[in-house]
Design a protein around this motif. Sequence first.
Motif, PDB file in Angstrom:
ATOM      1  N   ALA A 143      58.758   1.002  13.230  1.00 34.94           N
ATOM      2  CA  ALA A 143      57.317  -0.337  13.853  1.00 34.94           C
ATOM      3  C   ALA A 143      58.418  -1.535  14.551  1.00 34.94           C
ATOM      4  CB  ALA A 143      56.785  -1.100  12.393  1.00 34.94           C
ATOM      5  N   GLY A 144      57.355  -2.231  15.526  1.00 33.16           N
ATOM      6  CA  GLY A 144      57.947  -4.117  16.198  1.00 33.16           C
ATOM      7  C   GLY A 144      56.868  -3.895  16.724  1.00 33.16           C
ATOM      8  N   VAL A 145      56.853  -5.391  17.974  1.00 35.23           N
ATOM      9  CA  VAL A 145      56.282  -5.748  18.443  1.00 35.23           C
ATOM     10  C   VAL A 145      56.136  -5.944  19.964  1.00 35.23           C
ATOM     11  CG1 VAL A 145      55.968  -8.328  18.870  1.00 35.23           C
ATOM     12  CG2 VAL A 145      55.927  -7.559  16.567  1.00 35.23           C
ATOM     13  N   ALA A 146      55.833  -5.217  20.883  1.00 32.03           N
ATOM     14  CA  ALA A 146      55.662  -5.230  22.384  1.00 32.03           C
ATOM     15  C   ALA A 146      54.592  -5.870  23.067  1.00 32.03           C
ATOM     16  CB  ALA A 146      55.346  -3.781  22.784  1.00 32.03           C
ATOM     17  N   GLY A 147      54.744  -6.685  22.929  1.00 29.97           N
ATOM     18  CA  GLY A 147      54.780  -8.091  23.423  1.00 29.97           C
ATOM     19  C   GLY A 147      53.309  -9.156  22.743  1.00 29.97           C
ATOM     20  N   SER A 148      52.392  -9.046  22.841  1.00 27.71           N
ATOM     21  CA  SER A 148      51.284  -9.333  21.487  1.00 27.71           C
ATOM     22  C   SER A 148      50.972  -8.521  20.872  1.00 27.71           C
ATOM     23  CB  SER A 148      50.303 -10.397  22.115  1.00 27.71           C
ATOM     24  OG  SER A 148      49.467  -9.265  23.065  1.00 27.71           O
ATOM     25  N   THR A 149      50.872  -7.342  20.875  1.00 28.44           N
ATOM     26  CA  THR A 149      51.293  -6.023  20.284  1.00 28.44           C
ATOM     27  C   THR A 149      52.085  -5.545  18.970  1.00 28.44           C
ATOM     28  OG1 THR A 149      49.810  -5.121  22.438  1.00 28.44           O
ATOM     29  CG2 THR A 149      50.310  -3.536  19.970  1.00 28.44           C
ATOM     30  N   ILE A 150      51.560  -5.424  17.580  1.00 29.97           N
ATOM     31  CA  ILE A 150      52.158  -4.698  16.752  1.00 29.97           C
ATOM     32  C   ILE A 150      51.815  -3.444  16.580  1.00 29.97           C
ATOM     33  CG2 ILE A 150      52.071  -4.330  14.218  1.00 29.97           C
ATOM     34  CD1 ILE A 150      50.962  -7.218  13.868  1.00 29.97           C
ATOM     35  N   VAL A 151      53.268  -2.720  17.418  1.00 29.64           N
ATOM     36  CA  VAL A 151      53.400  -0.756  16.988  1.00 29.64           C
ATOM     37  C   VAL A 151      53.934  -0.530  15.829  1.00 29.64           C
ATOM     38  CG1 VAL A 151      54.111   0.814  18.660  1.00 29.64           C
ATOM     39  CG2 VAL A 151      53.096  -1.302  19.274  1.00 29.64           C
ATOM     40  N   VAL A 152      53.543   0.213  15.484  1.00 29.46           N
ATOM     41  CA  VAL A 152      53.928   1.047  14.261  1.00 29.46           C
ATOM     42  C   VAL A 152      53.751   2.659  14.673  1.00 29.46           C
ATOM     43  CG1 VAL A 152      53.195   1.615  11.957  1.00 29.46           C
ATOM     44  CG2 VAL A 152      52.244  -0.692  12.628  1.00 29.46           C
ATOM     45  N   ASN A 153      54.484   3.722  13.819  1.00 28.92           N
ATOM     46  CA  ASN A 153      54.654   4.754  13.943  1.00 28.92           C
ATOM     47  C   ASN A 153      54.708   5.559  12.894  1.00 28.92           C
ATOM     48  OD1 ASN A 153      57.430   4.938  16.295  1.00 28.92           O
ATOM     49  ND2 ASN A 153      55.520   4.852  16.776  1.00 28.92           N
ATOM     50  N   LEU A 154      53.288   5.946  12.534  1.00 24.35           N
ATOM     51  CA  LEU A 154      53.050   6.780  11.238  1.00 24.35           C
ATOM     52  C   LEU A 154      53.046   8.433  11.377  1.00 24.35           C
ATOM     53  CD1 LEU A 154      49.703   5.539  10.345  1.00 24.35           C
ATOM     54  CD2 LEU A 154      52.101   4.261   9.268  1.00 24.35           C
ATOM     55  N   PRO A 155      53.997   8.874  10.495  1.00 24.89           N
ATOM     56  CA  PRO A 155      53.839  10.532   9.984  1.00 24.89           C
ATOM     57  C   PRO A 155      52.338  11.044  10.744  1.00 24.89           C
ATOM     58  CG  PRO A 155      54.645   9.234   8.501  1.00 24.89           C
ATOM     59  CD  PRO A 155      54.145   8.366   8.551  1.00 24.89           C
ATOM     60  N   GLY A 156      52.422  12.497  10.643  1.00 26.21           N
ATOM     61  CA  GLY A 156      51.560  13.104  11.019  1.00 26.21           C
ATOM     62  C   GLY A 156      51.036  13.692  10.137  1.00 26.21           C
ATOM     63  N   SER A 157      51.264  13.791   9.267  1.00 25.16           N
ATOM     64  CA  SER A 157      50.729  14.151   7.539  1.00 25.16           C
ATOM     65  C   SER A 157      49.629  13.376   7.654  1.00 25.16           C
ATOM     66  CB  SER A 157      51.378  14.676   6.694  1.00 25.16           C
ATOM     67  OG  SER A 157      51.596  13.669   5.899  1.00 25.16           O
ATOM     68  N   SER A 158      48.431  13.732   6.807  1.00 26.35           N
ATOM     69  CA  SER A 158      47.541  12.907   6.173  1.00 26.35           C
ATOM     70  C   SER A 158      47.485  11.992   5.043  1.00 26.35           C
ATOM     71  CB  SER A 158      46.473  13.851   5.531  1.00 26.35           C
ATOM     72  OG  SER A 158      45.874  14.503   5.232  1.00 26.35           O
ATOM     73  N   GLY A 159      48.774  12.108   4.114  1.00 23.72           N
ATOM     74  CA  GLY A 159      49.503  11.207   3.161  1.00 23.72           C
ATOM     75  C   GLY A 159      50.172  10.422   3.980  1.00 23.72           C
ATOM     76  N   GLY A 160      51.122  10.864   4.823  1.00 20.62           N
ATOM     77  CA  GLY A 160      52.103   9.473   5.541  1.00 20.62           C
ATOM     78  C   GLY A 160      51.160   8.398   6.124  1.00 20.62           C
ATOM     79  N   VAL A 161      49.789   8.798   6.297  1.00 18.63           N
ATOM     80  CA  VAL A 161      49.123   8.303   7.605  1.00 18.63           C
ATOM     81  C   VAL A 161      47.769   7.238   6.849  1.00 18.63           C
ATOM     82  CG1 VAL A 161      47.049   7.661   8.540  1.00 18.63           C
ATOM     83  CG2 VAL A 161      48.533   9.158   9.582  1.00 18.63           C
ATOM     84  N   LYS A 162      47.995   8.086   5.369  1.00 18.36           N
ATOM     85  CA  LYS A 162      47.176   6.925   4.324  1.00 18.36           C
ATOM     86  C   LYS A 162      48.478   6.227   3.341  1.00 18.36           C
ATOM     87  CE  LYS A 162      44.157  10.025   2.676  1.00 18.36           C
ATOM     88  NZ  LYS A 162      43.429  11.237   1.681  1.00 18.36           N
ATOM     89  N   ASP A 163      49.684   6.413   3.140  1.00 24.54           N
ATOM     90  CA  ASP A 163      50.377   5.333   2.542  1.00 24.54           C
ATOM     91  C   ASP A 163      50.830   4.587   3.550  1.00 24.54           C
ATOM     92  OD1 ASP A 163      50.899   6.733   0.621  1.00 24.54           O
ATOM     93  OD2 ASP A 163      52.869   7.721   1.428  1.00 24.54           O
ATOM     94  N   GLY A 164      50.914   4.915   5.089  1.00 25.92           N
ATOM     95  CA  GLY A 164      51.006   3.841   5.823  1.00 25.92           C
ATOM     96  C   GLY A 164      49.749   2.913   5.946  1.00 25.92           C
ATOM     97  N   LEU A 165      48.542   3.288   5.929  1.00 25.38           N
ATOM     98  CA  LEU A 165      47.740   2.242   6.279  1.00 25.38           C
ATOM     99  C   LEU A 165      47.430   1.252   4.823  1.00 25.38           C
ATOM    100  CD1 LEU A 165      44.844   4.814   7.685  1.00 25.38           C
ATOM    101  CD2 LEU A 165      46.596   3.126   9.089  1.00 25.38           C
ATOM    102  N   GLY A 166      48.144   1.784   3.549  1.00 24.99           N
ATOM    103  CA  GLY A 166      48.161   1.073   2.641  1.00 24.99           C
ATOM    104  C   GLY A 166      48.951   0.109   3.127  1.00 24.99           C
ATOM    105  N   LEU A 167      50.520   0.461   3.572  1.00 24.49           N
ATOM    106  CA  LEU A 167      51.585  -0.800   3.435  1.00 24.49           C
ATOM    107  C   LEU A 167      50.666  -1.747   4.766  1.00 24.49           C
ATOM    108  CD1 LEU A 167      54.330  -2.193   3.543  1.00 24.49           C
ATOM    109  CD2 LEU A 167      54.908  -0.354   4.712  1.00 24.49           C
ATOM    110  N   LEU A 168      49.816  -1.233   5.489  1.00 25.99           N
ATOM    111  CA  LEU A 168      49.552  -1.976   6.683  1.00 25.99           C
ATOM    112  C   LEU A 168      48.025  -3.042   5.990  1.00 25.99           C
ATOM    113  CD1 LEU A 168      48.778   0.153   9.997  1.00 25.99           C
ATOM    114  CD2 LEU A 168      50.254  -2.283   9.805  1.00 25.99           C
ATOM    115  N   ASP A 169      47.116  -2.636   5.059  1.00 25.38           N
ATOM    116  CA  ASP A 169      46.363  -3.091   4.413  1.00 25.38           C
ATOM    117  C   ASP A 169      47.139  -4.170   3.204  1.00 25.38           C
ATOM    118  OD1 ASP A 169      43.904  -2.589   4.676  1.00 25.38           O
ATOM    119  OD2 ASP A 169      44.312  -0.417   2.986  1.00 25.38           O
ATOM    120  N   ASP A 170      48.801  -4.503   3.175  1.00 24.30           N
ATOM    121  CA  ASP A 170      49.268  -5.240   2.232  1.00 24.30           C
ATOM    122  C   ASP A 170      50.188  -6.400   3.152  1.00 24.30           C
ATOM    123  OD1 ASP A 170      48.639  -3.928  -0.300  1.00 24.30           O
ATOM    124  OD2 ASP A 170      51.297  -3.544  -0.248  1.00 24.30           O
ATOM    125  N   VAL A 171      50.393  -6.301   4.637  1.00 19.33           N
ATOM    126  CA  VAL A 171      50.452  -7.026   5.018  1.00 19.33           C
ATOM    127  C   VAL A 171      49.829  -7.005   6.584  1.00 19.33           C
ATOM    128  CG1 VAL A 171      52.753  -6.598   3.825  1.00 19.33           C
ATOM    129  CG2 VAL A 171      52.434  -5.489   6.195  1.00 19.33           C
TER     130      VAL A 171
END
Length: 188
Positions: A143-171
């Motif tokens: 996860a990081g920043v490129a210019g004015s964009t937040i960039v997040v690499n999530l896993p390719g599994s639906s469970g990993g994506v759901k976990d990542g989106l939950g974390l994004l919801d928090d922050v």
Amino acid sequence: MSAADPSGTGEAAAASPHTSATAAPGGRTGTVAILIVSTRAAAGAYDDVTGPLIERWATTRGWTVPERLVVPDGPGVGPAIAALLRSAPDLLVTSGGTGIHPHDRTPEATRGLLDFEIPGFAEELRRRGGLKVVSALLSRGLAGVAGSTIVVNLPGSSGGVKDGLGLLDDVLDHMVDQLHGGDHRRHD
């Protein structure tokens, strides 16, 4: 809408753009670019399931998804990320290519395009995922920043994506506010 092909390979596919007029929590709306990294999905061998999850999450927040690309693992990932960054979305979410398979190179393609990393996000995503499935600890996503964009690499599994989106919801709202010069909230 025809598929954009930022990789130059002729293998990218794009989903139709979607918009929503509902304001996101905190009153802020934004744009989310989505890049799915999957050789099999790009070839049509199976349907992309993580892209629609990410898109539903974004539009539920009231954010616009101007572009969703599907590209194969390999050398086209970096050019696809760079092409999406040129449109300066608020958030760019990738899904796939973060493991230890010989062709999983999304983190390497991402790292060279970031101005700086946000290591705590990736660490927390691995921690949360590892509580459910130990193989989540093998994800090398960034996860990081490129210019004015937040960039997040999530896993390719639906469970990993759901976990990542939950974390994004928090922050995410705080991340976007900070990136745009907002003041730190005090937690006394």
